[in-house]
Design a protein around this motif. Sequence first.
Motif, PDB file in Angstrom:
ATOM      1  N   GLY A 167      -6.445   8.343  -9.031  1.00  0.00           N
ATOM      2  CA  GLY A 167      -5.757   9.192  -8.071  1.00  0.00           C
ATOM      3  C   GLY A 167      -4.320   8.753  -7.931  1.00  0.00           C
ATOM      4  O   GLY A 167      -4.009   7.560  -8.042  1.00  0.00           O
ATOM      5  N   GLU A 168      -3.417   9.715  -7.707  1.00  0.00           N
ATOM      6  CA  GLU A 168      -2.006   9.401  -7.521  1.00  0.00           C
ATOM      7  C   GLU A 168      -1.527   9.975  -6.195  1.00  0.00           C
ATOM      8  O   GLU A 168      -1.940  11.061  -5.786  1.00  0.00           O
ATOM      9  CB  GLU A 168      -1.160   9.960  -8.667  1.00  0.00           C
ATOM     10  N   GLY A 169      -0.650   9.237  -5.525  1.00  0.00           N
ATOM     11  CA  GLY A 169      -0.099   9.664  -4.254  1.00  0.00           C
ATOM     12  C   GLY A 169       1.233  10.362  -4.406  1.00  0.00           C
ATOM     13  O   GLY A 169       1.636  10.754  -5.516  1.00  0.00           O
ATOM     14  N   ALA A 170       1.936  10.514  -3.305  1.00  0.00           N
ATOM     15  CA  ALA A 170       3.206  11.239  -3.280  1.00  0.00           C
ATOM     16  C   ALA A 170       4.294  10.450  -3.996  1.00  0.00           C
ATOM     17  O   ALA A 170       4.303   9.211  -4.010  1.00  0.00           O
ATOM     18  CB  ALA A 170       3.615  11.510  -1.837  1.00  0.00           C
ATOM     19  N   ASN A 171       5.240  11.188  -4.581  1.00  0.00           N
ATOM     20  CA  ASN A 171       6.353  10.568  -5.304  1.00  0.00           C
ATOM     21  C   ASN A 171       7.387   9.981  -4.355  1.00  0.00           C
ATOM     22  O   ASN A 171       7.605  10.479  -3.245  1.00  0.00           O
ATOM     23  CB  ASN A 171       7.051  11.610  -6.191  1.00  0.00           C
ATOM     24  N   SER A 172       8.054   8.915  -4.820  1.00  0.00           N
ATOM     25  CA  SER A 172       9.201   8.333  -4.128  1.00  0.00           C
ATOM     26  C   SER A 172      10.314   8.123  -5.131  1.00  0.00           C
ATOM     27  O   SER A 172      10.068   7.651  -6.252  1.00  0.00           O
ATOM     28  CB  SER A 172       8.836   6.985  -3.491  1.00  0.00           C
ATOM     29  N   THR A 173      11.539   8.485  -4.747  1.00  0.00           N
ATOM     30  CA  THR A 173      12.704   8.284  -5.608  1.00  0.00           C
ATOM     31  C   THR A 173      13.325   6.931  -5.303  1.00  0.00           C
ATOM     32  O   THR A 173      13.630   6.624  -4.147  1.00  0.00           O
ATOM     33  CB  THR A 173      13.732   9.397  -5.391  1.00  0.00           C
ATOM     34  N   LEU A 174      13.513   6.126  -6.334  1.00  0.00           N
ATOM     35  CA  LEU A 174      13.979   4.759  -6.143  1.00  0.00           C
ATOM     36  C   LEU A 174      15.486   4.689  -5.971  1.00  0.00           C
ATOM     37  O   LEU A 174      16.235   5.544  -6.430  1.00  0.00           O
ATOM     38  CB  LEU A 174      13.571   3.896  -7.340  1.00  0.00           C
ATOM     39  N   ALA A 175      15.917   3.620  -5.291  1.00  0.00           N
ATOM     40  CA  ALA A 175      17.328   3.283  -5.151  1.00  0.00           C
ATOM     41  C   ALA A 175      17.561   1.934  -5.818  1.00  0.00           C
ATOM     42  O   ALA A 175      16.623   1.277  -6.281  1.00  0.00           O
ATOM     43  CB  ALA A 175      17.718   3.232  -3.675  1.00  0.00           C
ATOM     44  N   THR A 176      18.822   1.502  -5.885  1.00  0.00           N
ATOM     45  CA  THR A 176      19.129   0.225  -6.520  1.00  0.00           C
ATOM     46  C   THR A 176      18.837  -0.958  -5.604  1.00  0.00           C
ATOM     47  O   THR A 176      18.851  -2.109  -6.050  1.00  0.00           O
ATOM     48  CB  THR A 176      20.599   0.171  -6.963  1.00  0.00           C
ATOM     49  N   SER A 177      18.585  -0.710  -4.328  1.00  0.00           N
ATOM     50  CA  SER A 177      18.144  -1.755  -3.409  1.00  0.00           C
ATOM     51  C   SER A 177      16.661  -1.548  -3.115  1.00  0.00           C
ATOM     52  O   SER A 177      16.152  -0.423  -3.145  1.00  0.00           O
ATOM     53  CB  SER A 177      18.957  -1.731  -2.122  1.00  0.00           C
ATOM     54  N   TYR A 178      15.978  -2.641  -2.830  1.00  0.00           N
ATOM     55  CA  TYR A 178      14.539  -2.567  -2.591  1.00  0.00           C
ATOM     56  C   TYR A 178      14.224  -1.809  -1.303  1.00  0.00           C
ATOM     57  O   TYR A 178      14.920  -1.916  -0.302  1.00  0.00           O
ATOM     58  CB  TYR A 178      13.947  -3.964  -2.492  1.00  0.00           C
ATOM     59  N   PHE A 179      13.151  -1.042  -1.353  1.00  0.00           N
ATOM     60  CA  PHE A 179      12.570  -0.455  -0.158  1.00  0.00           C
ATOM     61  C   PHE A 179      11.078  -0.291  -0.418  1.00  0.00           C
ATOM     62  O   PHE A 179      10.615  -0.388  -1.552  1.00  0.00           O
ATOM     63  CB  PHE A 179      13.222   0.894   0.196  1.00  0.00           C
ATOM     64  N   PHE A 180      10.327  -0.058   0.651  1.00  0.00           N
ATOM     65  CA  PHE A 180       8.881   0.114   0.498  1.00  0.00           C
ATOM     66  C   PHE A 180       8.556   1.590   0.278  1.00  0.00           C
ATOM     67  O   PHE A 180       8.673   2.412   1.182  1.00  0.00           O
ATOM     68  CB  PHE A 180       8.139  -0.403   1.727  1.00  0.00           C
ATOM     69  N   ALA A 181       8.180   1.901  -0.963  1.00  0.00           N
ATOM     70  CA  ALA A 181       7.605   3.203  -1.259  1.00  0.00           C
ATOM     71  C   ALA A 181       6.123   3.120  -0.903  1.00  0.00           C
ATOM     72  O   ALA A 181       5.428   2.197  -1.335  1.00  0.00           O
ATOM     73  CB  ALA A 181       7.785   3.541  -2.738  1.00  0.00           C
ATOM     74  N   THR A 182       5.647   4.031  -0.101  1.00  0.00           N
ATOM     75  CA  THR A 182       4.273   3.959   0.375  1.00  0.00           C
ATOM     76  C   THR A 182       3.513   5.230   0.017  1.00  0.00           C
ATOM     77  O   THR A 182       4.097   6.294  -0.177  1.00  0.00           O
ATOM     78  CB  THR A 182       4.210   3.758   1.897  1.00  0.00           C
ATOM     79  N   GLY A 183       2.234   5.088  -0.057  1.00  0.00           N
ATOM     80  CA  GLY A 183       1.365   6.233  -0.295  1.00  0.00           C
ATOM     81  C   GLY A 183       0.036   6.017   0.394  1.00  0.00           C
ATOM     82  O   GLY A 183      -0.470   4.893   0.462  1.00  0.00           O
ATOM     83  N   ILE A 184      -0.534   7.090   0.940  1.00  0.00           N
ATOM     84  CA  ILE A 184      -1.797   7.000   1.677  1.00  0.00           C
ATOM     85  C   ILE A 184      -2.874   7.770   0.924  1.00  0.00           C
ATOM     86  O   ILE A 184      -2.684   8.934   0.547  1.00  0.00           O
ATOM     87  CB  ILE A 184      -1.642   7.546   3.099  1.00  0.00           C
ATOM     88  N   PHE A 185      -3.990   7.111   0.715  1.00  0.00           N
ATOM     89  CA  PHE A 185      -5.168   7.737   0.131  1.00  0.00           C
ATOM     90  C   PHE A 185      -6.217   7.857   1.229  1.00  0.00           C
ATOM     91  O   PHE A 185      -6.890   6.884   1.576  1.00  0.00           O
ATOM     92  CB  PHE A 185      -5.698   6.900  -1.042  1.00  0.00           C
ATOM     93  N   ALA A 186      -6.344   9.052   1.812  1.00  0.00           N
ATOM     94  CA  ALA A 186      -7.286   9.269   2.907  1.00  0.00           C
ATOM     95  C   ALA A 186      -8.722   9.308   2.410  1.00  0.00           C
ATOM     96  O   ALA A 186      -9.659   9.036   3.177  1.00  0.00           O
ATOM     97  CB  ALA A 186      -6.951  10.561   3.646  1.00  0.00           C
ATOM     98  N   THR A 187      -8.915   9.630   1.135  1.00  0.00           N
ATOM     99  CA  THR A 187     -10.255   9.710   0.560  1.00  0.00           C
ATOM    100  C   THR A 187     -10.316   8.933  -0.746  1.00  0.00           C
ATOM    101  O   THR A 187      -9.300   8.670  -1.394  1.00  0.00           O
ATOM    102  CB  THR A 187     -10.671  11.168   0.302  1.00  0.00           C
ATOM    103  N   ASP A 188     -11.506   8.573  -1.143  1.00  0.00           N
ATOM    104  CA  ASP A 188     -11.776   7.850  -2.390  1.00  0.00           C
ATOM    105  C   ASP A 188     -11.657   8.837  -3.556  1.00  0.00           C
ATOM    106  O   ASP A 188     -12.352   9.859  -3.565  1.00  0.00           O
ATOM    107  CB  ASP A 188     -13.189   7.273  -2.311  1.00  0.00           C
ATOM    108  N   PRO A 189     -10.782   8.582  -4.549  1.00  0.00           N
ATOM    109  CA  PRO A 189     -10.663   9.517  -5.677  1.00  0.00           C
ATOM    110  C   PRO A 189     -11.972   9.748  -6.422  1.00  0.00           C
ATOM    111  O   PRO A 189     -12.179  10.818  -7.006  1.00  0.00           O
ATOM    112  CB  PRO A 189      -9.634   8.841  -6.593  1.00  0.00           C
TER     113      PRO A 189
END
Length: 299
Positions: free
Chosen positions: A256-278
């Motif tokens: 299963g794959e979650g929502a996309n996040s566009t990266l920057a040159t500085s670190y940040f927390f890209a997060t994704g939630i899986f409400a159900t088991d794939p």
Amino acid sequence: YVLRSIPTTTTVIVGAAIYLWSTTTGSGTGIFALANGSSLMARLIYNGTGRFSILNSSNTILGTSDNVTTFNTGVWNYIEWKMQVADSITANSCVVRVNGVEVLNLPAGTDTRYSTQDTTITGVRIGGYTSSINNIYGANAYTDDFYICSVTGSSPTDFLGDIRVDTLLPTADGTYNDGVPSTGTDSWSILDTVPPVYTQYVSLTNTGEKESLQFGNLSPITSQTIYGIQVDMASSKSDAGTKIVAPLALSNAVLGEGANSTLATSYFFATGIFATDPNTSTAWDESGVNAAEFGIVIK
């Protein structure tokens, strides 16, 4: 304090376990606040005498609870707040609960919007404010087991109650190993630190590359609901151009794959939630979480 950006909405639910070991005086102790960018939308305060109040962005009190005898400083309490910003709210859309008990419910038709201010909410923060979202007017406190819910979309869309949030860290490499560790040969052993050590990383380059990891087991669960798994990825890019990542969950060979996040040159927390088991398309259970792998994919 904790500040969390959220998808734009006009109603949000937030809850957290909070241990207040001292409180402010005057304008009250800030518990939660809602923002639109840098603008304050509304806040929930504890006034130090056993009562909770909801205020709009101009610090006008919209409602105050009776004395909450079950709330005390120096112990853990679970506080939840549902808040709608509107010219005329719907019934049961602005509610405060303390330790699972409703203590304040603004009546339908209440105007919670200040003047011509926007009604959309884009951020939630633990800690209160004076006239600005950037000025904390809070307390000495510990916070744990924090959640945010929408009132639309897939479940859950209402109060979760006194919940527990478990943090699981990598214990072994998983099925997908396209990444290159910055040192050594194992990915998991340089990704198991909190907070992250940004000089240690796993590098992925090409679209479709994946890195998955095995994680430690949940603390034993007895007759409790698992509302979801949140995958947190401290991520950045190292060159020009668009780079997009998504979280992945691998359960019994089902990806299963979650929502996309566009990266920057500085670190940040890209997060994704899986409400159900794939693997099952139903709520997670303890054995499913313990056996699953989680990671990241380049899109």
